[in-house]
Design a protein around this motif. Structure first.
Motif, PDB file in Angstrom:
ATOM      1  N   GLN A  39     -27.273 -12.566 -21.561  1.00 57.57           N
ATOM      2  CA  GLN A  39     -27.998 -11.848 -23.040  1.00 57.57           C
ATOM      3  C   GLN A  39     -29.079 -13.499 -24.392  1.00 57.57           C
ATOM      4  O   GLN A  39     -27.296 -13.710 -24.514  1.00 57.57           O
ATOM      5  CB  GLN A  39     -26.864 -10.872 -23.523  1.00 57.57           C
ATOM      6  CG  GLN A  39     -27.012 -10.504 -25.057  1.00 57.57           C
ATOM      7  CD  GLN A  39     -26.641  -9.032 -25.137  1.00 57.57           C
ATOM      8  OE1 GLN A  39     -24.838  -9.142 -24.332  1.00 57.57           O
ATOM      9  NE2 GLN A  39     -26.742  -8.089 -25.794  1.00 57.57           N
ATOM     10  N   ALA A  40     -29.756 -12.879 -24.535  1.00 59.67           N
ATOM     11  CA  ALA A  40     -30.231 -13.175 -25.520  1.00 59.67           C
ATOM     12  C   ALA A  40     -29.714 -13.044 -26.430  1.00 59.67           C
ATOM     13  O   ALA A  40     -29.996 -11.903 -26.624  1.00 59.67           O
ATOM     14  CB  ALA A  40     -31.249 -14.118 -24.870  1.00 59.67           C
ATOM     15  N   PRO A  41     -29.587 -13.905 -27.999  1.00 59.63           N
ATOM     16  CA  PRO A  41     -29.334 -13.660 -28.961  1.00 59.63           C
ATOM     17  C   PRO A  41     -30.401 -12.211 -29.694  1.00 59.63           C
ATOM     18  O   PRO A  41     -32.195 -12.925 -29.201  1.00 59.63           O
ATOM     19  CB  PRO A  41     -29.851 -14.899 -29.779  1.00 59.63           C
ATOM     20  CG  PRO A  41     -28.889 -15.640 -29.661  1.00 59.63           C
ATOM     21  CD  PRO A  41     -29.701 -15.093 -27.706  1.00 59.63           C
ATOM     22  N   GLY A  42     -29.964 -11.302 -29.463  1.00 59.37           N
ATOM     23  CA  GLY A  42     -30.658 -10.207 -30.250  1.00 59.37           C
ATOM     24  C   GLY A  42     -31.921  -9.030 -29.175  1.00 59.37           C
ATOM     25  O   GLY A  42     -32.620  -8.603 -29.335  1.00 59.37           O
ATOM     26  N   LYS A  43     -31.192 -10.149 -27.809  1.00 63.53           N
ATOM     27  CA  LYS A  43     -32.122  -9.149 -26.780  1.00 63.53           C
ATOM     28  C   LYS A  43     -30.913  -8.493 -25.785  1.00 63.53           C
ATOM     29  O   LYS A  43     -29.904  -8.459 -25.893  1.00 63.53           O
ATOM     30  CB  LYS A  43     -32.389  -9.780 -25.979  1.00 63.53           C
ATOM     31  CG  LYS A  43     -33.683 -10.614 -26.315  1.00 63.53           C
ATOM     32  CD  LYS A  43     -34.485 -11.408 -25.811  1.00 63.53           C
ATOM     33  CE  LYS A  43     -35.947 -12.441 -25.858  1.00 63.53           C
ATOM     34  NZ  LYS A  43     -36.900 -12.556 -25.272  1.00 63.53           N
ATOM     35  N   GLN A  44     -31.727  -7.618 -25.337  1.00 65.12           N
ATOM     36  CA  GLN A  44     -30.235  -6.977 -24.245  1.00 65.12           C
ATOM     37  C   GLN A  44     -29.708  -7.724 -22.559  1.00 65.12           C
ATOM     38  O   GLN A  44     -30.797  -8.911 -22.495  1.00 65.12           O
ATOM     39  CB  GLN A  44     -30.983  -5.905 -23.941  1.00 65.12           C
ATOM     40  CG  GLN A  44     -31.613  -4.146 -24.369  1.00 65.12           C
ATOM     41  CD  GLN A  44     -31.966  -3.621 -24.349  1.00 65.12           C
ATOM     42  OE1 GLN A  44     -32.188  -2.745 -22.996  1.00 65.12           O
ATOM     43  NE2 GLN A  44     -31.845  -2.393 -24.883  1.00 65.12           N
ATOM     44  N   ARG A  45     -28.620  -7.247 -22.589  1.00 63.64           N
ATOM     45  CA  ARG A  45     -28.292  -7.896 -21.018  1.00 63.64           C
ATOM     46  C   ARG A  45     -29.268  -7.861 -20.361  1.00 63.64           C
ATOM     47  O   ARG A  45     -30.010  -6.345 -20.091  1.00 63.64           O
ATOM     48  CB  ARG A  45     -26.848  -7.898 -21.015  1.00 63.64           C
ATOM     49  CG  ARG A  45     -26.336  -8.738 -19.587  1.00 63.64           C
ATOM     50  CD  ARG A  45     -24.879  -7.882 -19.457  1.00 63.64           C
ATOM     51  NE  ARG A  45     -23.709  -8.426 -20.903  1.00 63.64           N
ATOM     52  CZ  ARG A  45     -22.719  -7.895 -21.155  1.00 63.64           C
ATOM     53  NH1 ARG A  45     -22.095  -8.055 -19.783  1.00 63.64           N
ATOM     54  NH2 ARG A  45     -21.898  -8.583 -21.998  1.00 63.64           N
ATOM     55  N   GLU A  46     -29.712  -8.521 -19.206  1.00 67.31           N
ATOM     56  CA  GLU A  46     -30.703  -8.237 -17.818  1.00 67.31           C
ATOM     57  C   GLU A  46     -29.872  -9.348 -17.258  1.00 67.31           C
ATOM     58  O   GLU A  46     -29.445 -10.208 -17.015  1.00 67.31           O
ATOM     59  CB  GLU A  46     -31.485  -9.144 -18.689  1.00 67.31           C
ATOM     60  CG  GLU A  46     -32.215 -10.659 -18.913  1.00 67.31           C
ATOM     61  CD  GLU A  46     -33.115 -11.255 -19.167  1.00 67.31           C
ATOM     62  OE1 GLU A  46     -34.257 -10.552 -19.055  1.00 67.31           O
ATOM     63  OE2 GLU A  46     -32.944 -12.461 -18.835  1.00 67.31           O
ATOM     64  N   ALA A  91     -28.812 -18.541 -22.943  1.00 69.44           N
ATOM     65  CA  ALA A  91     -28.206 -17.524 -23.104  1.00 69.44           C
ATOM     66  C   ALA A  91     -26.440 -17.203 -23.108  1.00 69.44           C
ATOM     67  O   ALA A  91     -26.185 -18.505 -22.381  1.00 69.44           O
ATOM     68  CB  ALA A  91     -28.846 -16.361 -22.291  1.00 69.44           C
ATOM     69  N   VAL A  92     -25.899 -15.589 -23.633  1.00 67.94           N
ATOM     70  CA  VAL A  92     -24.867 -15.989 -22.433  1.00 67.94           C
ATOM     71  C   VAL A  92     -24.994 -15.513 -20.875  1.00 67.94           C
ATOM     72  O   VAL A  92     -25.236 -14.278 -20.719  1.00 67.94           O
ATOM     73  CB  VAL A  92     -23.608 -15.101 -23.504  1.00 67.94           C
ATOM     74  CG1 VAL A  92     -21.931 -15.505 -22.591  1.00 67.94           C
ATOM     75  CG2 VAL A  92     -23.942 -15.883 -24.435  1.00 67.94           C
TER      76      VAL A  92
END
Length: 120
Positions: A39-46, A91-92
């Protein structure tokens, strides 16, 4: 209960490599499907990659050819080898364990995540 702990994240320059580890405890996960998500900042977990109990693997198009998922059931650990890292891989990264239980429900567990930062 399955407790997942990720490690191996860090700060690297583009083109370099990292290997993430996900150590499971609480029960053996050899019969569980394991996966890595990010999950990158401002984005959904993928979804990044998954590996079944039988060893079949699946990858997001964005990481195919660069990332490799593997598992060591003796160590109750799953790995994600990440090569040729790009800034967009920042991302995390989360580890996931999933299994269809005898009750008919799907058991799913998540780790706390590990930060990967790739500089250009």
């Amino acid at each position: 209960q399955v407790h997942l702990v990720e490690s191996g994240g860090g700060y690297v320059q583009a083109g370099h490599s990292l290997r993430l580890s996900c150590a499971a405890s609480g029960r053996a996960v050899e019969s569980w499907a394991m996966g890595w998500y990010r999950q990158a900042p401002g984005k959904q977990r993928e979804l990044v990659s998954t590996i079944t109990s039988g060893g079949s693997t699946n990858y997001a198009d964005s990481v195919k050819g660069r990332f490799t998922i593997s598992r060591d059931n003796a160590k109750n650990t799953v790995y994600l080898q990440m090569n040729s890292l790009k800034p967009e891989d920042t991302a995390v990264y989360y580890c996931n364990a999933q299994k269809l239980l005898s009750t008919g429900s799907v058991g799913t567990y998540w780790g706390q995540g590990t930060q990967v930062t790739v500089s250009s």
